[in-house]
Design an enzyme around this catalytic site. Sequence first.
Site, PDB file in Angstrom:
ATOM      1  N   GLU A 146       0.843  -1.195   0.000  1.00 39.88           N
ATOM      2  CA  GLU A 146       0.000   0.000   0.000  1.00 39.88           C
ATOM      3  C   GLU A 146       0.880   1.247   0.000  1.00 39.88           C
ATOM      4  OE1 GLU A 146      -3.546   2.043   2.758  1.00 39.88           O
ATOM      5  OE2 GLU A 146      -2.441   0.290   3.503  1.00 39.88           O
TER       6      GLU A 146
ATOM      7  N   LYS B 175      -9.014   3.003  -3.037  1.00 40.27           N
ATOM      8  CA  LYS B 175      -9.505   2.567  -1.727  1.00 40.27           C
ATOM      9  C   LYS B 175     -10.861   3.221  -1.459  1.00 40.27           C
ATOM     10  CE  LYS B 175      -7.514   1.928   2.923  1.00 40.27           C
ATOM     11  NZ  LYS B 175      -6.305   2.224   3.728  1.00 40.27           N
TER      12      LYS B 175
ATOM     13  N   CYS C 297      -5.730  -2.794   2.545  1.00 43.22           N
ATOM     14  CA  CYS C 297      -5.716  -2.722   3.998  1.00 43.22           C
ATOM     15  C   CYS C 297      -7.093  -3.038   4.591  1.00 43.22           C
ATOM     16  CB  CYS C 297      -5.175  -1.359   4.454  1.00 43.22           C
ATOM     17  SG  CYS C 297      -4.410  -1.382   6.107  1.00 43.22           S
TER      18      CYS C 297
END
Length: 377
Positions: free
Chosen positions: A97, A184, A218
Site C-alpha cells: 500500500e 480505496k 488494507c
Amino acid sequence: MQATVPVSSPLQTTSTVTNQTALSTQTINMALVPAPPSETPLFAEVDMCSDSSATTVRATVVQASTVFYDTPATLDKAERLLAEAAGYGSQLVVFPEAFIGGYPRGSSFGATIGSRTAKGREDFRKYHASAIDVPGPEVDRLAAMAGKYKVYLVMGVIEREGYTLYCTVLFFDSQGHYMGKHRKVMPTAVERIIWGFGDGSTIPVFATPIGKIGAAICWENRMPLLRTAMYGKGIEIYCAPTADSRDIWQATITHIALEGGCFVLSANQFCQRKHYPPPPEYVFLGMEEDLTPDSVVCAGGSVIISPLGTVLAGPNYDGEALISADLDLGEIARAKFDFDVVGHYSRPEVLSLTVRDHPTNAVMFTSESAKTEASHK
C-alpha cells in the site's frame, strides 16, 4: 528442506517456494543466487486453456519501504526490486500500500477538530507533491518496467487528482500496458483527512493469462460486501496491499483465502524510523521521543496464502524482503469443491448484493453529457 544463506546487502531478499505435490519448502537468499539463463525460464508461458492442475504461477510480494518525499528515488528502488523478482522467475509482483508516494505513518498533519496548523498544511503540500497523476509520467515508467521484465505488476500508489489524493492500486500487464486502477473505497480513521474515497467504478478484476487478478487495500478487506463484489467478478489472485503489520492481520487474510477460494497476496512495507525524514521535518506523534533511527515502525508481515488457507510463504517480520511462492491454480477448484461463496454455497433468493459501479462526480455538465450521447449514436 530448508537452506538459508546469510545476507550481506541491506535488502534481505528471501524467497519461500512451496511445491504442494512434493510437500517440500525451500528458503533461499535471492540476493546471492545467480539469475537463471534467459533461454531457460523457470516457467513457460501459461496457457489457461490447458489442464488447470498443470498451471503454476510464480508470485512475489515485495516488503520494502518508500523513499519518503522522493518519488523518483522510490521508482528507482521499485525497478531494482522488480528486476530481482523477475530474475527468479516471478510472473506476478505485488507491492505494498502507498509504496509510491508513501504511507504517512505517525503523522497527524496538524489536524484536530476545529483547527489545522501551518506545519500540517505544509506537510500536506509536500505529500501532495510526492503523489502521482494517473495517467502520468510515473505510470508510463511503471508500465515500461512491467514490459521490460515481463511481469504482471500490482503497485500501491498515492494518486493525485487535482488537489485530492487517493490511496490507489495500479495494475500493469507483462506486455507493458496499464490495465486500470482500484481506489480505496474507505480510508481508515485519520487517513480520511488526507485521502478521498473511491467509488464503485474502480473495483476491477482483470482476466489475464495467469488468472483473474484484483485488489483491496488494507482494512477495506474487512468489508464483507466489497469482498463479495470481488468474488462475484471471479477473482482468483486476490492482492491485499496493506499497512497493518499486527499478528491479527493474518487472521483477516486467511479468512479471505478460505471464504473466496482464492490465493491471497498481502504486501506490507518494512519501515524503520530512519526511512522517514528526521524531526522536526517529520514527527511521529506521541512516540518520537522513544524512537531511534533503527526503531521498527512497521514490521511487515507480508504473506502468501492458498485457497485452502495454507501459508505458502511468510509472514516475514525480519526486514525488507521478497517473499515468493508457486501458485498451483488447481487449488482454486479443490477449494471451491465444498465452498463456492457466490456459486453453489450462495442463496440469492434470500441474500443478494447490488453494486453501483458507475463513476460518481461532484460536478456534471449537461453539454458534456450531450456530447457523450451524440458520440454513441
